[in-house]
Design a protein around this motif. Structure first.
Motif, PDB file in Angstrom:
ATOM      1  N   GLY A  20       0.946  -1.095   0.115  1.00 54.78           N
ATOM      2  CA  GLY A  20       0.011   0.043  -0.130  1.00 54.78           C
ATOM      3  C   GLY A  20       0.727   1.025  -0.004  1.00 54.78           C
ATOM      4  O   GLY A  20       0.310   2.229   0.459  1.00 54.78           O
ATOM      5  N   SER A  21       2.219   1.250  -0.625  1.00 55.98           N
ATOM      6  CA  SER A  21       2.820   2.251  -0.482  1.00 55.98           C
ATOM      7  C   SER A  21       3.698   2.078  -1.768  1.00 55.98           C
ATOM      8  O   SER A  21       3.947   1.314  -2.583  1.00 55.98           O
ATOM      9  N   GLU A  22       4.819   3.102  -2.079  1.00 52.51           N
ATOM     10  CA  GLU A  22       5.724   3.136  -2.961  1.00 52.51           C
ATOM     11  C   GLU A  22       6.804   2.403  -2.883  1.00 52.51           C
ATOM     12  O   GLU A  22       7.585   1.865  -3.672  1.00 52.51           O
ATOM     13  N   TRP A  23       7.030   1.735  -1.432  1.00 54.38           N
ATOM     14  CA  TRP A  23       8.030   0.765  -1.053  1.00 54.38           C
ATOM     15  C   TRP A  23       7.910  -0.576  -1.820  1.00 54.38           C
ATOM     16  O   TRP A  23       6.868  -1.017  -1.653  1.00 54.38           O
ATOM     17  N   VAL A  24       8.826  -1.073  -2.456  1.00 53.00           N
ATOM     18  CA  VAL A  24       8.732  -2.145  -3.015  1.00 53.00           C
ATOM     19  C   VAL A  24       9.429  -3.233  -1.895  1.00 53.00           C
ATOM     20  O   VAL A  24      10.344  -3.354  -1.377  1.00 53.00           O
ATOM     21  N   GLN A  25       8.443  -4.174  -1.932  1.00 51.20           N
ATOM     22  CA  GLN A  25       8.611  -5.190  -0.816  1.00 51.20           C
ATOM     23  C   GLN A  25       9.170  -6.777  -1.264  1.00 51.20           C
ATOM     24  O   GLN A  25       9.369  -7.600  -0.769  1.00 51.20           O
ATOM     25  N   GLY A  26       9.206  -6.616  -2.656  1.00 47.47           N
ATOM     26  CA  GLY A  26       9.410  -7.954  -3.331  1.00 47.47           C
ATOM     27  C   GLY A  26       9.284  -7.609  -4.729  1.00 47.47           C
ATOM     28  O   GLY A  26       8.567  -7.080  -5.304  1.00 47.47           O
ATOM     29  N   LEU A  69       8.741 -12.835   4.629  1.00 50.91           N
ATOM     30  CA  LEU A  69       8.461 -13.695   3.287  1.00 50.91           C
ATOM     31  C   LEU A  69       8.464 -12.622   2.176  1.00 50.91           C
ATOM     32  O   LEU A  69       9.073 -13.072   1.220  1.00 50.91           O
ATOM     33  N   GLY A  70       7.864 -11.620   1.995  1.00 51.98           N
ATOM     34  CA  GLY A  70       7.521 -10.777   1.124  1.00 51.98           C
ATOM     35  C   GLY A  70       6.833 -11.408  -0.219  1.00 51.98           C
ATOM     36  O   GLY A  70       6.177 -12.178  -0.045  1.00 51.98           O
ATOM     37  N   ALA A  71       7.747 -11.279  -1.288  1.00 56.70           N
ATOM     38  CA  ALA A  71       7.351 -11.975  -2.428  1.00 56.70           C
ATOM     39  C   ALA A  71       7.983 -13.387  -2.470  1.00 56.70           C
ATOM     40  O   ALA A  71       7.795 -14.005  -3.468  1.00 56.70           O
ATOM     41  N   THR A  89      10.551 -20.438   6.917  1.00 57.36           N
ATOM     42  CA  THR A  89      10.303 -18.910   6.777  1.00 57.36           C
ATOM     43  C   THR A  89       9.225 -18.526   7.863  1.00 57.36           C
ATOM     44  O   THR A  89       8.322 -19.246   7.843  1.00 57.36           O
ATOM     45  N   VAL A  90       9.193 -17.532   8.542  1.00 52.89           N
ATOM     46  CA  VAL A  90       8.478 -16.822   9.564  1.00 52.89           C
ATOM     47  C   VAL A  90       7.846 -15.629   8.803  1.00 52.89           C
ATOM     48  O   VAL A  90       8.618 -14.568   8.580  1.00 52.89           O
ATOM     49  N   GLU A  91       6.543 -15.661   8.761  1.00 50.06           N
ATOM     50  CA  GLU A  91       5.979 -14.355   8.115  1.00 50.06           C
ATOM     51  C   GLU A  91       4.867 -13.978   8.979  1.00 50.06           C
ATOM     52  O   GLU A  91       3.746 -14.820   9.344  1.00 50.06           O
ATOM     53  N   ILE A  92       4.441 -12.708   9.450  1.00 47.81           N
ATOM     54  CA  ILE A  92       3.475 -12.139  10.384  1.00 47.81           C
ATOM     55  C   ILE A  92       2.001 -12.224   9.676  1.00 47.81           C
ATOM     56  O   ILE A  92       1.110 -12.446  10.541  1.00 47.81           O
ATOM     57  N   SER A  93       2.241 -12.102   8.436  1.00 49.38           N
ATOM     58  CA  SER A  93       0.628 -11.885   7.751  1.00 49.38           C
ATOM     59  C   SER A  93       0.461 -13.201   6.667  1.00 49.38           C
ATOM     60  O   SER A  93       1.299 -13.559   5.880  1.00 49.38           O
ATOM     61  N   LYS A 105       4.950 -17.495  -7.207  1.00 46.28           N
ATOM     62  CA  LYS A 105       5.625 -18.983  -7.401  1.00 46.28           C
ATOM     63  C   LYS A 105       6.200 -19.389  -6.302  1.00 46.28           C
ATOM     64  O   LYS A 105       6.958 -19.986  -6.309  1.00 46.28           O
ATOM     65  N   LEU A 106       5.673 -19.197  -5.154  1.00 44.83           N
ATOM     66  CA  LEU A 106       6.171 -19.724  -3.963  1.00 44.83           C
ATOM     67  C   LEU A 106       5.776 -21.060  -3.818  1.00 44.83           C
ATOM     68  O   LEU A 106       4.619 -21.611  -4.053  1.00 44.83           O
ATOM     69  N   PRO A 107       6.924 -22.093  -3.669  1.00 46.33           N
ATOM     70  CA  PRO A 107       6.378 -23.781  -3.759  1.00 46.33           C
ATOM     71  C   PRO A 107       5.771 -24.122  -2.559  1.00 46.33           C
ATOM     72  O   PRO A 107       5.748 -23.432  -1.378  1.00 46.33           O
TER      73      PRO A 107
END
Length: 251
Positions: A20-26, A69-71, A89-93, A105-107
């Motif tokens: 939701g912003s200009e920052w690229v997360q992946g 995790l991001g992308a 991998t630990v991802e909060i969302s 394409k995350l396996p």
């Protein structure tokens, strides 16, 4: 932490993840989905240059932990290019995990890949196996890391590394300072840390080691970079060119 507002964009054959912003997360190049598209993600794998034998035959690293995790770029690279490793991998969302699975394409999970939906700081406090390589890249929609940049968290990372283990962490985004995080990291790792030269994006990746010291000349780094490219396709020679001429690494 609230779930991020996930936006997807595409340009010149590259798909981007935003919160939701200009920052690229992946990012993922559609024709080469396992390659590390963003420069800082390639820097995050520079720890592979510090230990000999990053191959299936050498069995290092055996266990890799990723916080954020991001992308899914780093998770995919570790899973596909380091087949000897078990990857957690630990991802909060959960929404981020869903997007990475559906659009990047995350396996799926299997005996070698585990995705944990939860807080990375809390996860580090749990009793669990130690790791050979820990990668920390957890940013929110405002490019903030919260307690992922804190002395207790870095101390927990140190405690969760095997002897000879390596931590790589993405310290900051564009226009932010990294001296204070690097100081905290050094305190947790008994001075065994350093910052790599900044990427064009402004990101700075720091490395820290536990146990066996590292002392590599510039020529040794170049030789290992050639070997790494041959075995995984990852080319870290541009990173070495950003370092002072002939510079080695000591950690």
């Amino acid at each position: 932490m609230s779930d991020p507002c996930i936006d997807i964009s595409e340009e010149d054959g590259v798909r981007y993840l935003h919160f939701g912003s200009e920052w690229v997360q992946g990012a993922m190049r559609l024709r080469r989905p396992v390659d590390l598209e963003l420069e800082y993600t390639r820097d995050m794998m520079a720890g592979l240059l510090l230990r000999e034998g990053f191959s299936a035959e050498a069995q290092w690293p055996k266990r890799i932990l990723l916080i954020g995790l991001g992308a899914g770029s780093l998770t995919k690279f570790c899973y596909w290019k380091l087949p000897q490793a078990r990857v957690t991998t630990v991802e909060i969302s959960e929404e981020v995990w869903t997007a990475a699975s559906a659009l990047f394409k995350l396996p799926p999970e299997d005996l070698r890949l585990s995705i944990v939906i939860g807080d990375g700081v809390e996860y580090m406090q749990r009793p669990s196996p130690k790791y050979d390589y820990i990668l920390v890249d957890g940013y929110d929609e405002d490019a903030k890391v919260g307690l992922l940049d804190s002395l207790p968290f870095y101390q927990a990372c140190w405690a969760r590394l095997n002897d000879g283990g390596i931590l790589a962490t993405n310290l900051f985004g564009r226009a932010q300072k990294y001296a204070a995080p690097l100081k905290r990291l050094g305190e947790a790792f008994e001075g065994r840390s350093l910052a790599l030269p900044p990427c064009a994006s402004g990101n700075v990746v720091a490395l820290a080691t536990r146990g066996t010291p590292v002392a590599l000349s510039g020529e040794e780094l170049k030789a290992r970079a050639v070997q790494l490219k041959a075995s995984t396709g990852l080319d870290l020679r541009p990173l070495l060119k950003r370092m002072p001429a002939g510079a080695g690494l000591q950690l």
